[in-house]
Design a protein around this motif. Structure first.
Motif, mmCIF file in Angstrom:
data_model
loop_
_atom_site.group_PDB
_atom_site.id
_atom_site.type_symbol
_atom_site.label_atom_id
_atom_site.label_comp_id
_atom_site.label_asym_id
_atom_site.label_seq_id
_atom_site.Cartn_x
_atom_site.Cartn_y
_atom_site.Cartn_z
ATOM 1 N N MET A 1 0.982 -1.054 0.136
ATOM 2 C CA MET A 1 0.011 -0.025 -0.036
ATOM 3 C C MET A 1 0.669 1.052 -0.057
ATOM 4 O O MET A 1 1.992 1.374 0.423
ATOM 5 N N ALA A 2 0.514 2.417 -0.463
ATOM 6 C CA ALA A 2 1.276 3.605 -0.709
ATOM 7 C C ALA A 2 0.168 4.891 -0.396
ATOM 8 O O ALA A 2 -1.069 4.515 0.000
ATOM 9 N N TYR A 3 0.537 5.947 -0.219
ATOM 10 C CA TYR A 3 -0.126 6.924 0.450
ATOM 11 C C TYR A 3 0.377 8.093 -0.244
ATOM 12 O O TYR A 3 1.316 8.444 -0.911
ATOM 13 N N LYS A 4 -0.782 9.093 -0.384
ATOM 14 C CA LYS A 4 -0.829 10.381 -1.006
ATOM 15 C C LYS A 4 -1.478 11.349 -0.294
ATOM 16 O O LYS A 4 -2.096 10.928 0.695
ATOM 17 N N ILE A 5 -1.237 12.382 -0.373
ATOM 18 C CA ILE A 5 -1.586 13.509 0.285
ATOM 19 C C ILE A 5 -2.698 14.447 -0.244
ATOM 20 O O ILE A 5 -2.548 14.756 -1.522
ATOM 21 N N VAL A 6 -3.938 14.788 0.230
ATOM 22 C CA VAL A 6 -4.765 15.655 -0.491
ATOM 23 C C VAL A 6 -4.743 17.082 0.516
ATOM 24 O O VAL A 6 -5.122 16.819 1.601
ATOM 25 N N MET A 7 -4.315 17.860 -0.134
ATOM 26 C CA MET A 7 -4.416 19.369 0.760
ATOM 27 C C MET A 7 -5.696 20.033 0.703
ATOM 28 O O MET A 7 -6.411 19.740 -0.626
#
Length: 69
Positions: free
Chosen positions: A1-7
């Motif tokens: 699993m990988a992660y991203k940022i939503v500002m």
């Protein structure tokens, strides 16, 4: 699993960042950096022209999402 940022910005806009992180902790660290950049940018705009860019008490926020690579 990988992660991203939503500002998430005070005006209601949101923006998914391009960077992908291996751990949630890495994503959270970078999100903190992005929030501080947003705050600093607001301060700089205020110093350059306080009439057009008043300081705001509202801060940017973020959400960490899981993504498939």
């Amino acid at each position: 699993m990988a992660y991203k940022i939503v500002m998430q910005y005070p005006d209601g806009d949101s923006e998914e960042q391009d960077e992908v992180f291996d751990t949630e902790a890495q994503a959270m660290d970078y999100a903190g950096y992005l929030v501080s950049c947003y705050d600093l940018g607001g301060e700089i705009l205020n110093m350059s022209n306080p009439g057009d860019y008043p300081l705001s008490e509202e801060q940017a926020d973020y959400e960490i999402i899981e993504v498939d690579e």
